[in-house]
Scaffold this active site. Structure first.
Site, PDB file in Angstrom:
ATOM      1  N   HIS A  86     -34.438  32.827  35.348  1.00 16.83           N
ATOM      2  CA  HIS A  86     -34.988  32.108  36.492  1.00 16.83           C
ATOM      3  C   HIS A  86     -34.071  32.327  37.681  1.00 16.83           C
ATOM      4  O   HIS A  86     -32.851  32.222  37.558  1.00 16.83           O
ATOM      5  CB  HIS A  86     -35.086  30.607  36.202  1.00 16.83           C
ATOM      6  CG  HIS A  86     -35.544  29.827  37.393  1.00 16.83           C
ATOM      7  ND1 HIS A  86     -36.880  29.743  37.756  1.00 16.83           N
ATOM      8  CD2 HIS A  86     -34.854  29.148  38.339  1.00 16.83           C
ATOM      9  CE1 HIS A  86     -36.976  29.025  38.860  1.00 16.83           C
ATOM     10  NE2 HIS A  86     -35.771  28.651  39.231  1.00 16.83           N
ATOM     11  N   ASP A 165     -43.119  16.758  36.787  1.00 10.44           N
ATOM     12  CA  ASP A 165     -42.312  17.447  37.799  1.00 10.44           C
ATOM     13  C   ASP A 165     -43.164  17.825  38.997  1.00 10.44           C
ATOM     14  O   ASP A 165     -42.719  17.705  40.144  1.00 10.44           O
ATOM     15  CB  ASP A 165     -41.648  18.698  37.213  1.00 10.44           C
ATOM     16  CG  ASP A 165     -40.998  19.517  38.319  1.00 10.44           C
ATOM     17  OD1 ASP A 165     -40.074  18.985  38.950  1.00 10.44           O
ATOM     18  OD2 ASP A 165     -41.459  20.638  38.601  1.00 10.44           O
ATOM     19  N   ARG A 172     -40.835  14.465  46.536  1.00  8.76           N
ATOM     20  CA  ARG A 172     -39.512  14.765  47.097  1.00  8.76           C
ATOM     21  C   ARG A 172     -39.641  15.569  48.374  1.00  8.76           C
ATOM     22  O   ARG A 172     -38.881  15.392  49.324  1.00  8.76           O
ATOM     23  CB  ARG A 172     -38.681  15.539  46.065  1.00  8.76           C
ATOM     24  CG  ARG A 172     -38.206  14.658  44.916  1.00  8.76           C
ATOM     25  CD  ARG A 172     -37.722  15.512  43.756  1.00  8.76           C
ATOM     26  NE  ARG A 172     -36.733  16.486  44.160  1.00  8.76           N
ATOM     27  CZ  ARG A 172     -36.564  17.683  43.588  1.00  8.76           C
ATOM     28  NH1 ARG A 172     -37.305  18.046  42.574  1.00  8.76           N
ATOM     29  NH2 ARG A 172     -35.639  18.501  44.041  1.00  8.76           N
ATOM     30  N   SER A 187     -35.776  19.516  37.545  1.00  7.51           N
ATOM     31  CA  SER A 187     -37.083  20.071  37.898  1.00  7.51           C
ATOM     32  C   SER A 187     -37.213  21.507  37.369  1.00  7.51           C
ATOM     33  O   SER A 187     -38.180  21.863  36.684  1.00  7.51           O
ATOM     34  CB  SER A 187     -37.234  20.026  39.422  1.00  7.51           C
ATOM     35  OG  SER A 187     -38.279  20.839  39.863  1.00  7.51           O
ATOM     36  N   LYS A 191     -39.352  22.858  33.504  1.00  4.13           N
ATOM     37  CA  LYS A 191     -40.405  23.873  33.399  1.00  4.13           C
ATOM     38  C   LYS A 191     -39.977  25.017  32.478  1.00  4.13           C
ATOM     39  O   LYS A 191     -40.761  25.521  31.680  1.00  4.13           O
ATOM     40  CB  LYS A 191     -40.757  24.406  34.793  1.00  4.13           C
ATOM     41  CG  LYS A 191     -41.568  23.385  35.586  1.00  4.13           C
ATOM     42  CD  LYS A 191     -41.755  23.779  37.034  1.00  4.13           C
ATOM     43  CE  LYS A 191     -40.514  23.585  37.851  1.00  4.13           C
ATOM     44  NZ  LYS A 191     -40.647  23.424  39.269  1.00  4.13           N
TER      45      LYS A 191
HETATM   46  N1  URA Z   1     -37.497  24.671  42.539  1.00  2.00           N
HETATM   47  C1  URA Z   1     -38.017  23.782  41.664  1.00  2.00           C
HETATM   48  O1  URA Z   1     -38.794  24.143  40.787  1.00  2.00           O
HETATM   49  N2  URA Z   1     -37.668  22.485  41.784  1.00  2.00           N
HETATM   50  C2  URA Z   1     -36.810  22.039  42.721  1.00  2.00           C
HETATM   51  O2  URA Z   1     -36.521  20.875  42.753  1.00  2.00           O
HETATM   52  C3  URA Z   1     -36.279  22.977  43.622  1.00  2.00           C
HETATM   53  C4  URA Z   1     -36.637  24.294  43.503  1.00  2.00           C
END
Ligand code: URA
Length: 430
Positions: A86, A165, A172, A187, A191
């Site tokens: 990622h 999320d 947010r 977050s 995932k």
């Molecule tokens: N990318 C995400 O998936 N979540 C965040 O909080 C910031 C960047």
């Protein structure tokens, strides 16, 4: 239903620098997902977390609670190890494209669920969608079959993974609480862990074109994410990489695919190759192949064969011509000297204004739009030499795209200091 906690008590506890228990965090995320906890209450909670932080156990609990809000994938039936990467996102960051097939060419599965771009950092799916015929949406069966047959899959993440999320991230975004490290880390990791990979390599960027500009903050983010991964039983390593200068020579979509294919053919820009190779080594080491000869797989065509299989499996035509823009504009060096500066963020914004990115989720992208760089910081240039070429389908976009670049590139006297922010890979966290 009798609720287990009173949300106002939890907000007060966090406001007063207290610690929430596992049961409280599980309830909070479940109650927010169900709609029992209101957005304004969750906004107060995220602001309290932004200001006061969270303990390691709280961050782990938050991540696990968000994973539990949706489905999780499982690769138990697969006879290969799984590993994923990622990136926190950057300008010209096309690394997934050569990396996934490269790693898969060693018999390792790379299940990469990706997103589309928003703002100045492009999305991997947008880049791949410039290949004629290629489709991002796969059924569960197609996804598993491709992992088995090809090893590498890059496709769209469904909304079923960590839905809490999705809801929290949107909140947010409009309450000034995106930049809290516990919230970003949980977050991203919720995932990735829900995706079911056994191992994960994180490319955490810092610098002007990165989500987190300060190297110390990006290290803290990397350390937090690596701890979450370990606490959840996923082998996790992070590299800290420099995003002060665009990565490679292509910023856009189709042009980034072209550059990725050059890397898979054993060529390509030095920085793209360096980062691809470093991340591939980390992924393969976590998958049990610490001595894999990654460069050989790029040089001898194995990675390219896997790329072709990966693209074809999703309906793409690896040999079809990629889209080319109708309009282009070349920017020339106004003097002899050395290119000292090439700030990533304005180049990302400029490519976006040319049409390579989208301002709203539902906007289409112009796959042929973007910028091709002809020089990188440290290169000697002569007056009249092309520094970069801008591409778009709509010539009316050039003015605002050029405006974004004012002061973003500088040709200085020979021997001037180069403003590239230092080495490409600045650290490692495990
Ligand atoms: N990318 C995400 O998936 N979540 C965040 O909080 C910031 C960047």
């Amino acid at each position: 239903m009798v609720e287990a906690f009173d949300v106002v008590d939890l907000i007060r506890a966090k406001r007063d620098k207290g610690t929430l228990s596992t049961a409280q965090i599980d309830w909070l995320i479940d109650a927010y997902t169900r709609g029992y906890v209101a957005d304004e209450q969750m906004s107060a909670m995220t602001m309290a977390i932004f200001l006061n932080g969270m303990e390691r156990e709280e961050i782990r609990d938050l991540t696990l609670a968000m994973i539990a809000s949706g489905e999780t994938l499982n690769f138990d039936g697969l006879d290969k190890p799984t590993t994923d990467k990622h990136s926190t996102g950057g300008v010209g960051d096309k690394i997934t494209l050569p990396l996934a097939p490269l790693v898969a060419s060693f018999g390792v599965a790379v299940p990469q669920l990706s997103g589309r771009g928003l703002g100045h950092t492009g999305g991997t799916l947008d880049k791949l969608e410039s290949i004629p015929g290629w489709r991002a949406n796969l059924s569960n069966e197609e996804f598993h079959q491709q992992l088995k047959d090809v090893g590498a899959v890059v496709c769209a993440a469904g909304s079923g993974l960590a839905p809490a999320d999705g809801k929290l991230y949107a909140l947010r975004d409009i309450t000034g609480t995106v930049e809290a490290i516990p919230l970003i880390a949980s977050s991203i990791m919720s995932k990735k862990i829900a995706e079911g990979t056994a191992a994960l390599v994180l490319d955490v960027k810092f610098g002007s074109g990165a989500f987190m500009q300060d190297p110390a903050r990006s290290r803290e983010l990397a350390e937090t994410m690596v701890r979450i991964g370990k606490d959840a039983g996923v082998k996790t390593v992070a590299l800290l990489s420099n995003m002060n200068v665009p990565l490679g020579l292509a910023i856009g979509n189709a042009n980034e695919v072209r550059e990725s294919v050059e890397v898979l053919a054993g060529g390509g820009p030095k920085d793209v190759v360096e980062l691809t190779v470093a991340l591939a080594r980390e992924m393969l080491a976590l998958a049990g192949q610490p001595d894999a000869d990654v460069e050989a797989a790029l040089a001898d065509g194995r990675a390219m064969d896997t790329w072709r299989a990966m693209i074809s499996a999703q309906g793409g035509e690896p040999d079809a011509p990629l889209p080319v823009a109708k309009e282009s504009h070349v920017v020339l060096a106004e003097r002899d000297g050395v290119l000292t500066t090439q700030h990533a963020l304005p180049f990302g914004i400029s490519a976006w204004r040319l049409g390579a990115g989208r301002a709203r989720k539902e906007d289409p992208v112009d796959h042929a739009a973007g910028i091709d760089l002809h020089a990188k910081p440290g290169d000697t240039v002569t007056k009249g030499q092309p520094l970069f070429t801008m591409h778009t389908s709509d010539a009316a976009r050039f003015d605002r795209a050029l405006e974004a670049l004012e002061g973003a590139y500088v040709v200085g006297d020979a021997g001037s200091a180069i403003e590239d922010g230092g080495p490409l890979i600045a650290g490692r966290v495990d």
